[in-house]
Design an enzyme around this catalytic site. Structure first.
Site, PDB file in Angstrom:
ATOM      1  N   LYS A  22      12.454   2.953  -9.307  1.00  0.00           N
ATOM      2  CA  LYS A  22      13.098   2.844  -7.988  1.00  0.00           C
ATOM      3  C   LYS A  22      12.447   1.743  -7.142  1.00  0.00           C
ATOM      4  CE  LYS A  22      13.017   6.532  -5.113  1.00  0.00           C
ATOM      5  NZ  LYS A  22      12.534   6.227  -3.754  1.00  0.00           N
ATOM      6  N   GLY A  94      13.646   5.420   2.524  1.00  0.00           N
ATOM      7  CA  GLY A  94      12.567   4.850   3.331  1.00  0.00           C
ATOM      8  C   GLY A  94      12.200   3.467   2.847  1.00  0.00           C
ATOM      9  N   ARG A 122      12.079  10.167  10.169  1.00  0.00           N
ATOM     10  CA  ARG A 122      10.821   9.626   9.601  1.00  0.00           C
ATOM     11  C   ARG A 122      10.220   8.535  10.497  1.00  0.00           C
ATOM     12  NH1 ARG A 122      11.620   8.702   3.311  1.00  0.00           N
ATOM     13  NH2 ARG A 122       9.381   8.328   3.478  1.00  0.00           N
ATOM     14  N   GLN A 168       5.142   0.343   1.318  1.00  0.00           N
ATOM     15  CA  GLN A 168       6.320  -0.011   2.114  1.00  0.00           C
ATOM     16  C   GLN A 168       5.915  -0.882   3.295  1.00  0.00           C
ATOM     17  OE1 GLN A 168       8.276   3.690   3.071  1.00  0.00           O
ATOM     18  NE2 GLN A 168       9.015   3.985   0.989  1.00  0.00           N
ATOM     19  N   ASP A 319       3.883  10.004  -4.852  1.00  0.00           N
ATOM     20  CA  ASP A 319       5.204  10.639  -5.002  1.00  0.00           C
ATOM     21  C   ASP A 319       5.174  11.840  -5.946  1.00  0.00           C
ATOM     22  OD1 ASP A 319       6.396   8.877  -3.275  1.00  0.00           O
ATOM     23  OD2 ASP A 319       6.898   7.438  -4.848  1.00  0.00           O
ATOM     24  N   LYS A 346       7.223  12.253   4.299  1.00  0.00           N
ATOM     25  CA  LYS A 346       8.131  11.812   3.225  1.00  0.00           C
ATOM     26  C   LYS A 346       9.545  12.334   3.511  1.00  0.00           C
ATOM     27  CE  LYS A 346       5.067   9.538   0.984  1.00  0.00           C
ATOM     28  NZ  LYS A 346       5.157   8.075   0.882  1.00  0.00           N
ATOM     29  N   ARG A 350       6.353  17.500   2.827  1.00  0.00           N
ATOM     30  CA  ARG A 350       6.154  18.035   1.463  1.00  0.00           C
ATOM     31  C   ARG A 350       5.033  19.067   1.395  1.00  0.00           C
ATOM     32  NH1 ARG A 350       7.664  12.488  -1.925  1.00  0.00           N
ATOM     33  NH2 ARG A 350       9.902  12.902  -1.811  1.00  0.00           N
ATOM     34  N   ARG A 395      12.603  15.127  -4.554  1.00  0.00           N
ATOM     35  CA  ARG A 395      11.442  15.554  -5.357  1.00  0.00           C
ATOM     36  C   ARG A 395      11.132  17.046  -5.162  1.00  0.00           C
ATOM     37  NH1 ARG A 395      10.202  10.373  -7.141  1.00  0.00           N
ATOM     38  NH2 ARG A 395      10.089   8.841  -5.493  1.00  0.00           N
TER      39      ARG A 395
END
Ligand code: S3P
Length: 439
Positions: A22, A94, A122, A168, A319, A346, A350, A395
């Site tokens: 990805k 994101g 976010r 990022q 991740d 995220k 999470r 996820r």
């Protein structure tokens, strides 16, 4: 709303390919748009997140089309984008929104960005603060989407030191630096995935990075590089591969092989941690493709021992923490994860989702703002079907479907369509290995 149920399965076995990576897919599209001439992309991940980036680039005037098995981009060089006549909607992504904001802020255009319910909550301050230094004008409501950016035609080169370890943010700053005339420099606390740096180098940019004794990493990019269109053959995604790997590790007698996976050391922290716990993970047939190490992952069911995950490894398995928590539930003794506060930012929080949902099964899991600890217990049997809401987090959905493969009464994941953002073939691939999944 799509629900998927998973239920106790016999051993998993077989050889599979998971889809393309990805992170590299987003970057191949964006960098192809910045290059001069033709870029071709093989094995692009055609998931919702990546297609959102592709559609946003089209609205920014980039010529992208699919021809046979390749995607083709006719780039006109960095800075050649046009103002879109619609708001750019990056859905759940994101990576898509943060990287594209960096690019737009370095062009003489204005664009507005939005996303789905999850993306709109976010934090974007992490990219907006460095981007403001480049002279871009930014309009946001408390640093959240929707955001409008009026780019600066010749951005002031950003010099930025981030307290985060975020690929990022790093990539956003580097993409902004493509149109500036000076050197962009970026320091991160611990080195994060370096696909942007590798790909920029491959396309002809002058870019260097240096790691210091304290673990921090400095990247420098010379402005206005001449980026040549290239061919990218995208390796398969190690973060997607972590789901079948985890299921094979915890379902007795399983043995699987996952082929052509990106084994960049900044992405393999999950697998290294599993090895440290005594798990059978082997990387075989390793080769180098366009600057990335690619190979097959062999996984067998293993008796695992709890571990304290080294904090410096966090960025390389960022991740994988949701699925790692599932594996830790089946290890002997305690597993402790610290320095993981950013998991709260995220696609969902999470830490909260893992703790609340694992508690429903009766697992012994605790958290602080910055950590999780789990005491493994192979005997857990809640005696009823457990229902999980994905909270728009692919996820979380896949992690609990893997857990359901060990539960006599199964696990039902609601809003499971979110899996399409990264791994649209998850259901079929897991079934091909013998996983008991139903829609
Ligand atoms: C990504 C970087 C990571 C990761 C995300 C993909 C990227 O995010 O969690 O899934 O492609 O650059 P952060 O930069 O927020 O750590």
């Amino acid at each position: 709303m799509v629900s998927i149920t998973s239920i106790k399965s016999k051993k998993l076995s077989g050889e599979i390919f998971v889809p393309g990576d990805k992170s590299i897919s987003h970057r191949a599209l964006i960098l192809g748009a910045c290059a001069v001439g033709k870029t071709t992309i093989e094995n692009l991940l055609e998931s919702e997140d990546v297609l959102a980036t592709l559609n946003a680039l089209k609205l920014l005037g980039v010529n992208i089309k699919k021809s046979k098995n390749f995607w083709e981009i006719r780039g006109n060089g960095q800075g050649s984008l046009k103002s879109p006549d619609k708001i750019l909607n990056l859905g759940n992504s994101g990576t898509g929104v943060r990287l594209l904001m960096g690019l737009v802020a370095g062009c003489d255009i204005t664009a507005s960005f939005t996303g789905d319910e999850s993306l709109c909550t976010r934090p974007m301050k992490r990219v907006l603060v460095p981007l403001e230094k480049s002279g871009a004008e930014i309009l946001s409501n408390d640093f959240k989407l929707p955001i409008t950016i009026k780019g600066n035609k010749i951005p002031i080169p950003i010099k930025y030191s981030s307290s985060l370890s975020s690929a990022q943010v790093k990539s956003c700053v580097l993409l902004n630096g493509l149109t500036s005339t000076g050197n962009t420099s970026y320091i991160e606390r611990v080195k994060s995935r370096d696909h942007t740096e590798k790909m920029l180098h491959f396309m002809g940019a002058k870019i260097s990075s240096k790691c210091f004794d304290n673990g921090s990493n400095k990247v420098e990019l010379a402005g206005l590089p001449y980026l040549k269109g290239k061919h990218f053959n995208i390796p398969n995604d190690p973060s997607s591969a972590a789901f079948p790997s985890a299921a094979a590790l915890i379902i007795p007698n399983s043995e699987i092989k996952i082929k052509n996976v990106c084994l960049n050391v900044l992405r393999t922290g999950f697998y290294e941690t599993i090895k440290d716990m005594g798990g059978y993970i082997k990387f075989i047939n390793q080769k180098n493709i366009s600057g990335e190490v690619v190979g097959d992952i062999q996984v067998k069911y293993s008796q695992l021992k709890g571990i304290v995950v080294p904090e410096k490894r966090v960025p390389s398995m960022i991740d994988e923490f949701p699925i790692f928590c599932i594996v830790a539930c089946f290890a002997e003794g305690e597993t402790v994860m610290t320095g993981i506060k950013d998991l709260r930012n995220k696609e969902s929080d999470r830490i909260k989702e893992m703790v609340e949902n694992l508690n429903k099964f009766g697992f012994d899991i605790k958290s602080t703002i910055n950590s999780i600890s789990i005491i493994g217990n192979k005997k857990i049997n809640p005696g009823r079907e457990i229902v999980i809401d994905s909270k728009f987090d692919h996820r979380i959905a896949m992690s609990f479907l893997c857990l359901g493969l060990l539960m006599v009464n199964g696990v039902k994941v609601k809003n499971a369509e979110t899996i399409n953002s990264s791994f649209p073939s998850f259901f079929n691939i897991m079934k091909s290995l013998g996983a008991n999944l139903k829609k």
